[in-house]
Write a protein that holds these residues in place. Structure first.
Motif, short mmCIF file in Angstrom:
data_model
loop_
_atom_site.label_atom_id
_atom_site.label_comp_id
_atom_site.label_asym_id
_atom_site.label_seq_id
_atom_site.Cartn_x
_atom_site.Cartn_y
_atom_site.Cartn_z
N CYS A 1 -46.27 19.03 -148.72
CA CYS A 1 -45.24 18.47 -147.84
C CYS A 1 -45.46 18.83 -146.37
N GLY A 2 -46.47 19.64 -146.10
CA GLY A 2 -46.74 20.04 -144.73
C GLY A 2 -45.75 21.05 -144.19
N LEU A 3 -45.13 21.79 -145.08
CA LEU A 3 -44.16 22.81 -144.68
C LEU A 3 -44.77 24.20 -144.86
N ASP A 4 -44.11 25.20 -144.28
CA ASP A 4 -44.71 26.54 -144.29
C ASP A 4 -44.05 27.52 -145.25
N SER A 5 -42.97 27.10 -145.93
CA SER A 5 -42.32 28.01 -146.86
C SER A 5 -41.39 27.26 -147.79
N ALA A 6 -41.07 27.88 -148.93
CA ALA A 6 -40.10 27.29 -149.85
C ALA A 6 -38.72 27.23 -149.21
N ASP A 7 -38.41 28.19 -148.33
CA ASP A 7 -37.13 28.15 -147.64
C ASP A 7 -37.01 26.89 -146.77
N ALA A 8 -38.09 26.56 -146.09
CA ALA A 8 -38.09 25.34 -145.27
C ALA A 8 -37.99 24.10 -146.16
N PHE A 9 -38.64 24.15 -147.30
CA PHE A 9 -38.59 23.06 -148.28
C PHE A 9 -37.14 22.82 -148.72
N VAL A 10 -36.44 23.90 -149.05
CA VAL A 10 -35.05 23.82 -149.50
C VAL A 10 -34.16 23.24 -148.39
N SER B 1 -35.44 12.71 -159.14
CA SER B 1 -36.04 11.50 -158.54
C SER B 1 -36.08 11.62 -157.02
N ARG B 2 -35.00 12.14 -156.44
CA ARG B 2 -34.97 12.32 -154.97
C ARG B 2 -36.00 13.36 -154.53
N ILE B 3 -36.14 14.43 -155.29
CA ILE B 3 -37.12 15.46 -154.92
C ILE B 3 -38.52 14.88 -154.99
N LYS B 4 -38.81 14.12 -156.03
CA LYS B 4 -40.13 13.51 -156.17
C LYS B 4 -40.41 12.57 -155.00
N LYS B 5 -39.43 11.77 -154.63
CA LYS B 5 -39.61 10.85 -153.50
C LYS B 5 -39.78 11.62 -152.20
N PHE B 6 -38.99 12.70 -152.02
CA PHE B 6 -39.13 13.54 -150.84
C PHE B 6 -40.57 14.05 -150.70
N VAL B 7 -41.14 14.51 -151.81
CA VAL B 7 -42.50 15.06 -151.78
C VAL B 7 -43.52 13.96 -151.54
N THR B 8 -43.43 12.86 -152.29
CA THR B 8 -44.45 11.80 -152.13
C THR B 8 -44.39 11.14 -150.77
N ASP B 9 -43.20 10.98 -150.22
CA ASP B 9 -43.08 10.40 -148.87
C ASP B 9 -43.75 11.29 -147.84
N ARG B 10 -43.57 12.60 -147.97
CA ARG B 10 -44.20 13.53 -147.02
C ARG B 10 -45.71 13.59 -147.20
N MET B 11 -46.17 13.40 -148.42
CA MET B 11 -47.61 13.41 -148.67
C MET B 11 -48.28 12.20 -148.01
N GLU B 12 -47.53 11.12 -147.90
CA GLU B 12 -48.09 9.89 -147.36
C GLU B 12 -48.09 9.83 -145.84
N LYS B 13 -47.38 10.78 -145.23
CA LYS B 13 -47.31 10.79 -143.76
C LYS B 13 -48.59 11.34 -143.13
#
Length: 393
Positions: A333-342, A381-393
């Protein structure tokens, strides 16, 4: 006003903080799905509610003994006997929730500088309660490779001459891991050998989907003498707000814990105690029904969770939490921590989960499936979309 050092050192509960932020978004009209709070999404069974109504109508609203109604202690004694554990009523005290029982326990056994071994990941209040009693939390790491369970070798690596107690939580919050009889026997032998108190938090004992719950206190008189069982009706009977828990253990310790209550909270809420009597002595069908529902949810959502890129997750055996490792997902997702992910997940996808840093393992997140299946599947489903959308950026 100047606050005491002890309260200034407290770490706020992140589970409550996440829930509060999610509730703010909900209040503003946002369709937030909350997977943070740790309580069953079922109402308390009607027979228990009716028992409380009857108690109030019959005038059972006055003080009781600080350690609980004798009839409730007998009901707990009977419950323990059904589990193969024999305790005298003098070895049982009722508290205002299992958390209160834990608080009184640490206040009663710890002196300044005494050490308590706490396996990582841990429930957020364990270290705070140890510190409030003047003790020192000593952490022992576990991870997916050990199914989040400790061994004697691990315990030996952190034990010192100041070690007073070990906290054992099975099934576990936040991981859902369940110790086997053989694993418990190894820990019991270690505790007896070194004369270490075992704080056995069994609050999720009825919520087991793979294997069986075994109390470490059942493995012999030597380990029973060193064990303090902590339990209550909050999770088993969906009675989180009723605030009834209990401790069972050494008679002298139980008396000290009861004396502490007499000078702090006095007795647990009287109508709640009568409700808890019905919970333990009445119809137990609800336990099987709720257990079956949670197991069905787990079987549905676990495969969906594993479809999210980068996710690693041991399938839980009990409780109602998923505890996935998101280290690779965070990178994707291009983030630096699980806290940022949350944080981003809540802000952008309106899904509230709890960062594993709250439990001592910063690469994980905790997701409660104590919510309806439609909401849970939509959240994944939202989490999966959140991850895949960020992977495509």
């Amino acid at each position: 006003m100047q606050l005491s050092e002890r309260v200034q050192k407290l770490t706020p509960s992140s589970t409550l903080a996440i829930t509060a932020k999610a509730n703010e978004l909900k209040a503003s009209g946002q369709p937030v799905i909350g997977l943070a709070a740790g309580e069953p999404d079922f109402n308390t069974p009607d027979n228990i509610i009716q028992a409380a109504f009857r108690a109030v109508e019959e005038g059972k609203t006055k003080y009781t003994p600080a350690g609980g109604l004798p009839k409730l202690k007998q009901a707990i004694q009977g419950k323990l006997e059904r589990d193969g554990l024999n305790y005298d009523v003098s070895e049982i005290m009722v508290a205002s929730g299992a958390k209160h029982a834990l608080y009184n326990l640490f206040q009663s056994i710890l002196d300044e500088g005494d050490e308590v071994i706490i396996p990582i990941p841990y429930w957020v209040s364990y270290p705070e309660q140890v510190k409030l009693a003047g003790g020192k939390p000593v952490y022992v790491g576990t991870d997916e490779s050990t199914a989040f369970k400790v061994t004697p070798d691990k315990l030996n690596s952190v034990m010192t001459d100041k070690t007073k107690a070990l906290i054992l939580n099975t099934p576990s919050n936040p991981t859902g891991s369940l110790y086997t009889k053989e694993e418990l026997k190894a820990v019991a032998d270690w505790a007896v050998r070194h004369n270490i108190v075992v704080v056995s938090d069994e609050i999720y004992e009825t919520l087991v989907y793979d294997g069986e719950h075994i109390s470490i206190a059942s493995l012999g008189e030597a380990i029973k003498a060193l064990t303090v069982i902590i339990n209550g009706v909050s999770k088993s009977h969906s009675m989180t707000g009723w605030r009834i828990g209990y401790a069972a253990g050494d008679r002298q310790l139980i008396k000290a814990m009861t004396d502490l209550s007499s000078h702090s909270t006095s007795n647990p809420t009287t109508p709640s105690q009568w409700a808890a009597i019905e919970a333990y002595d009445g119809d137990q069908t609800f336990l099987q029904e709720m257990n079956a529902t949670f197991k069905s949810r787990l079987e549905t959502i676990y495969p969906l969770l594993m479809e999210i890129p980068g996710i690693e997750c041991i399938k839980p055996q009990g409780a109602f939490y998923l505890y996935p490792n998101v280290k690779e997902t965070v990178k994707l997702c291009g983030l630096d921590s699980a806290d940022a992910f949350v944080e981003k997940l809540l802000e952008e996808s309106l899904v509230a989960v709890v960062p594993g840093s709250s439990f001592g393992s910063p690469d994980n997140i905790r997701m409660s499936y104590a919510t309806d299946l439609d909401s849970m599947t939509e959240a994944i489903s939202r989490i999966k979309k959140f991850v895949t959308d960020r992977m495509e950026k």
